[in-house]
Design a protein around this motif. Sequence first.
Motif, mmCIF file in Angstrom:
data_model
loop_
_atom_site.group_PDB
_atom_site.id
_atom_site.type_symbol
_atom_site.label_atom_id
_atom_site.label_comp_id
_atom_site.label_asym_id
_atom_site.label_seq_id
_atom_site.Cartn_x
_atom_site.Cartn_y
_atom_site.Cartn_z
ATOM 1 N N MET A 94 51.212 14.437 34.392
ATOM 2 C CA MET A 94 52.054 15.598 34.063
ATOM 3 C C MET A 94 53.503 15.178 33.914
ATOM 4 O O MET A 94 54.212 15.672 33.037
ATOM 5 C CB MET A 94 51.915 16.682 35.144
ATOM 6 N N TRP A 95 53.966 14.260 34.742
ATOM 7 C CA TRP A 95 55.335 13.776 34.662
ATOM 8 C C TRP A 95 55.558 13.026 33.344
ATOM 9 O O TRP A 95 56.579 13.178 32.698
ATOM 10 C CB TRP A 95 55.633 12.870 35.873
ATOM 11 N N LEU A 96 54.574 12.225 32.948
ATOM 12 C CA LEU A 96 54.697 11.480 31.685
ATOM 13 C C LEU A 96 54.701 12.398 30.484
ATOM 14 O O LEU A 96 55.425 12.168 29.507
ATOM 15 C CB LEU A 96 53.566 10.455 31.568
ATOM 16 N N PHE A 97 53.875 13.445 30.496
ATOM 17 C CA PHE A 97 53.809 14.359 29.351
ATOM 18 C C PHE A 97 55.012 15.281 29.279
ATOM 19 O O PHE A 97 55.321 15.806 28.211
ATOM 20 C CB PHE A 97 52.517 15.175 29.374
ATOM 21 N N VAL A 156 43.699 13.001 47.356
ATOM 22 C CA VAL A 156 45.078 12.519 47.287
ATOM 23 C C VAL A 156 45.267 11.633 46.059
ATOM 24 O O VAL A 156 46.261 11.769 45.329
ATOM 25 C CB VAL A 156 45.454 11.768 48.583
ATOM 26 N N ILE A 157 44.330 10.729 45.801
ATOM 27 C CA ILE A 157 44.441 9.852 44.634
ATOM 28 C C ILE A 157 44.369 10.655 43.341
ATOM 29 O O ILE A 157 45.149 10.431 42.414
ATOM 30 C CB ILE A 157 43.362 8.752 44.678
ATOM 31 N N LEU A 158 43.474 11.616 43.264
ATOM 32 C CA LEU A 158 43.377 12.463 42.085
ATOM 33 C C LEU A 158 44.671 13.246 41.874
ATOM 34 O O LEU A 158 45.160 13.382 40.756
ATOM 35 C CB LEU A 158 42.182 13.412 42.216
ATOM 36 N N SER A 159 45.254 13.750 42.942
ATOM 37 C CA SER A 159 46.514 14.479 42.853
ATOM 38 C C SER A 159 47.640 13.578 42.355
ATOM 39 O O SER A 159 48.458 13.994 41.526
ATOM 40 C CB SER A 159 46.869 15.057 44.219
ATOM 41 N N LEU A 160 47.703 12.352 42.849
ATOM 42 C CA LEU A 160 48.739 11.426 42.396
ATOM 43 C C LEU A 160 48.590 11.085 40.916
ATOM 44 O O LEU A 160 49.579 11.036 40.176
ATOM 45 C CB LEU A 160 48.701 10.147 43.232
#
Length: 70
Positions: free
Chosen positions: A65-68, A55-59
């Motif tokens: 991805m959102w930042l890029f 879960v932490i890795l996914s977040l």
Amino acid sequence: MNDLGKLLVVIGLLLATVGVLLWTGIGRSWLGRLPGDIHYTRGNFSIYFPIVSCVILSLVLTLLMWLFRR
């Protein structure tokens, strides 16, 4: 198509960086051993599922991805 190439290069560099960090030993002490990770052993049977680590890795990956994309 140009944006896809840039994204693939960034993802590749990120994966290489994480791989080098894990290879050198950074992260071995906590990755996969967080509270909430499931580890069950009984006799010769053992099952392990690092659900909180996943879960932490996914977040973290979602945030990157959102930042890029911006």
